[in-house]
Design an enzyme around this catalytic site. Sequence first.
Site, PDB file in Angstrom:
ATOM      1  N   GLU A  45     -27.073  10.943  18.554  1.00 23.54           N
ATOM      2  CA  GLU A  45     -26.997  12.278  19.154  1.00 23.54           C
ATOM      3  C   GLU A  45     -27.099  12.198  20.677  1.00 23.54           C
ATOM      4  OE1 GLU A  45     -29.632  16.419  18.746  1.00 23.54           O
ATOM      5  OE2 GLU A  45     -30.497  14.504  18.122  1.00 23.54           O
ATOM      6  N   LYS A 113     -24.095  21.308  16.550  1.00 23.02           N
ATOM      7  CA  LYS A 113     -25.428  21.368  15.952  1.00 23.02           C
ATOM      8  C   LYS A 113     -25.767  22.818  15.612  1.00 23.02           C
ATOM      9  CE  LYS A 113     -30.033  19.339  16.691  1.00 23.02           C
ATOM     10  NZ  LYS A 113     -30.843  18.540  17.643  1.00 23.02           N
ATOM     11  N   CYS A 149     -29.080  15.541  13.530  1.00 25.72           N
ATOM     12  CA  CYS A 149     -30.538  15.474  13.631  1.00 25.72           C
ATOM     13  C   CYS A 149     -31.227  16.581  12.842  1.00 25.72           C
ATOM     14  CB  CYS A 149     -30.959  15.459  15.094  1.00 25.72           C
ATOM     15  SG  CYS A 149     -32.629  14.785  15.353  1.00 25.72           S
TER      16      CYS A 149
END
Length: 552
Positions: A45, A113, A149
């Site tokens: 990331e 995200k 994540c």
Amino acid sequence: MTNRFRLTIGQLNATVGDLPGNAAKARDAWAAARDAGADMLALPEMFITGYQTQDLVLKPAFTRQAEEAIRELAAACTGGPAIGIGGPWGDRDMLYNAYWVFKDGELVARVLKHRLPHKQLFDELRLFDSGPISGPYPVAGARIGSPICEDGWAPDVAETLAETGAEILVVPNGSPYHRNKLDLRMGHMVARVVETGLPLVYVNMVGGQDDQLYDGASFVLNPGGHKVVQLPPFQEMLAHVDFTLTDDGWRAEPGEMAPQPDEWEQDYMAMMLGLREYMRKSGFKTVVLGLSGGIDSALVATIAADAIGPENVHCVMLPSEYTSQTSLDDAADCAARLGTRLDTVRIDGARDAVSGALAHLMEGTQPDITEENIQSRLRGVMLMAISNKFGGMLLTTGNKSEVGVGYATIYGDMAGGYNPIKDLYKTRVFQTCRWRNGNHRDWMMGPAGEVIPPRIIQKPPSAELRPDQVDQDSLPPYDILDAILEGLVEKDLSLADLVAQGFDADTVRLVERLLYGSEWKRYQAAPGPRISTRAFWLDRRYPLVNRWRDKL
């Protein structure tokens, strides 16, 4: 359709703001993946920018240059595997934490995200906009889903990806270390695998950034939660994972299964790497520290020797008439065992000069903590002068117990650029010294053996700022102090909770008063590596002026 898929995991170390350096590291990894016959290279990331960027990512010029660096990297990576790399993406007035996937210079997917962490040390809601849940993308006959994540820590994103055709989950992470973090990650990722029935690749960053350590420890799970690949912690590396298409879908073949050290070794690795990385990324080559003959400075000197080599560690003893011969001998013994330089600079003359200069103002008063603090601050002045003159970064040596209750002198023993043991309670300082004396690893640059003299570990801690002084004159015993602090800081317990556990009410009140009253000191304290779930800084943000106290 091929029945084989090779993924290269890039467990690599990015530096915040080093766009050309991070891009070059990504290109080298891509070339290695190409030479290994990989179909895709997966990087962590926000790799192009480094992580965490904090408010740097809000600068439009920085975000624009980061996107340019990603596109230039993609254009250079042709004739080989696809490349997945984390980086920002600005779209009109929106800014996203994105995962960019290219093949032969062409954009295959840009995953955004969805879940933005905003607890503990994270504040991504302040920086980024939440993107919609993205669908899977095709790479070499496989359909890949990439929860970024935090997107992997709850069911919704992974389940949506599975429902829309994902066959393998590749999860890019910038997941910082804290004690026993791998078990926590594993629990969440096993849940995603069980819920979706898909294999999962956890790709984590490695290295240090400010107070945060990224421990890597990437892994691969097959359906059912079976771990088939485990990479080592705190080690930059590439790993090639082969998947085979079976009647039940893609399955990862067994690969490296690196053993995971226990919590004492991992904490020590984090403190050592935190110092090494902070120095490397900020340009320092050497350190200087006050070596008092006490346990905290002995441990800091040992961590420094392991991080950058004993020849780069300059220890200074700064005695007064209150310094015992035992402390002088123990400091010399520790420096000799480590192989570091040790010099002596007495503070008596400077203290007398300061006392003389203030005498007309202090006349008629009795000596108190003022005179003690003058000594501590003079030590800070001496050490900062050596740091300035010779270019070594000054290390400060206060443990979490002392930092917690303000048992340290601002502009004195708190002076310095970095504190390797800032997040280590005093009781753990003792145990860490014993661990280091009994263990040596190839990643340590310091010598093997009993490098911290046993007498340093055994004797009562003292600041030695007045005759016969010991820490327990003004603090509870460290086992009690640390337990109360852990309850107040890590667990947010009430005073009533702590008293119910058997702690004395007056002692609990005292510790709480000291904790809240020293917030202003911690605000000005040097950074240090985060190894617990609630370190002082981003994890715990309290007002400097605070009149609230809990009631019993």
